[in-house]
Design a protein around this motif. Structure first.
Motif, short mmCIF file in Angstrom:
data_model
loop_
_atom_site.label_atom_id
_atom_site.label_comp_id
_atom_site.label_asym_id
_atom_site.label_seq_id
_atom_site.Cartn_x
_atom_site.Cartn_y
_atom_site.Cartn_z
N VAL A 1 0.82 -1.22 0.00
CA VAL A 1 0.00 0.00 0.00
C VAL A 1 0.85 1.26 0.00
O VAL A 1 0.36 2.33 -0.34
N GLU A 2 2.11 1.15 0.37
CA GLU A 2 2.99 2.31 0.38
C GLU A 2 3.70 2.37 -0.98
O GLU A 2 4.74 1.76 -1.19
N TYR A 3 3.11 3.11 -1.88
CA TYR A 3 3.60 3.17 -3.25
C TYR A 3 5.03 3.68 -3.35
O TYR A 3 5.79 3.29 -4.20
N CYS A 4 5.37 4.59 -2.48
CA CYS A 4 6.74 5.07 -2.38
C CYS A 4 6.92 5.63 -0.98
O CYS A 4 5.93 5.92 -0.31
N PRO A 5 8.14 5.79 -0.51
CA PRO A 5 8.36 6.29 0.85
C PRO A 5 7.73 7.66 1.11
O PRO A 5 7.49 8.00 2.26
N CYS A 6 7.41 8.42 0.07
CA CYS A 6 6.85 9.75 0.27
C CYS A 6 5.35 9.74 0.58
O CYS A 6 4.77 10.77 0.84
N THR A 7 4.70 8.57 0.57
CA THR A 7 3.26 8.53 0.80
C THR A 7 2.90 8.83 2.25
O THR A 7 1.77 9.16 2.54
N GLY A 8 3.83 8.66 3.14
CA GLY A 8 3.56 8.99 4.53
C GLY A 8 2.82 7.92 5.30
O GLY A 8 2.21 8.20 6.31
N VAL A 9 2.86 6.68 4.86
CA VAL A 9 2.21 5.59 5.59
C VAL A 9 3.03 5.29 6.82
O VAL A 9 4.21 4.92 6.73
N GLY A 10 2.43 5.46 8.00
CA GLY A 10 3.13 5.25 9.25
C GLY A 10 3.35 3.78 9.56
O GLY A 10 2.74 2.90 8.95
N ASP A 11 4.23 3.52 10.52
CA ASP A 11 4.54 2.15 10.92
C ASP A 11 3.32 1.40 11.40
O ASP A 11 3.21 0.20 11.22
#
Length: 85
Positions: A65-75
């Motif tokens: 679901v985290e398309y790239c590190p910039c998406t901001g999906v938290g741990d």
């Protein structure tokens, strides 16, 4: 959602405080390994313990679901609703 300020003009796609629950199923196979599966996104993990199988599955779901590190999906974005079978 809290207001978001940026200096570089990029705005994260996901809310860093958001969480999403995914329905997963975990079963123990005859060989003793645990297998955890998720239907959407479709993924699977296998490990020697139930906890390890669920943690590996959580990491795989987050990766998908985290398309790239910039998406901001938290741990802690990925929450699991576990069905034992």
């Amino acid at each position: 959602m809290k207001p978001y300020r940026t200096t570089n003009g990029l705005v994260p796609i996901a809310n860093v405080e958001a969480r999403k629950t995914f329905r997963v199923r975990v079963v123990r196979h005859r060989d003793g390994d645990w297998v955890a599966t998720c239907g959407s996104p479709a993924c699977l993990s296998r490990a020697g313990s139930e906890a390890e199988a669920l943690e590996k599955l959580r990491a795989e779901i987050r990766y998908r679901v985290e398309y790239c590190p910039c998406t901001g999906v938290g741990d802690d974005y990925v929450q699991l609703e576990v069905e034992r079978g």
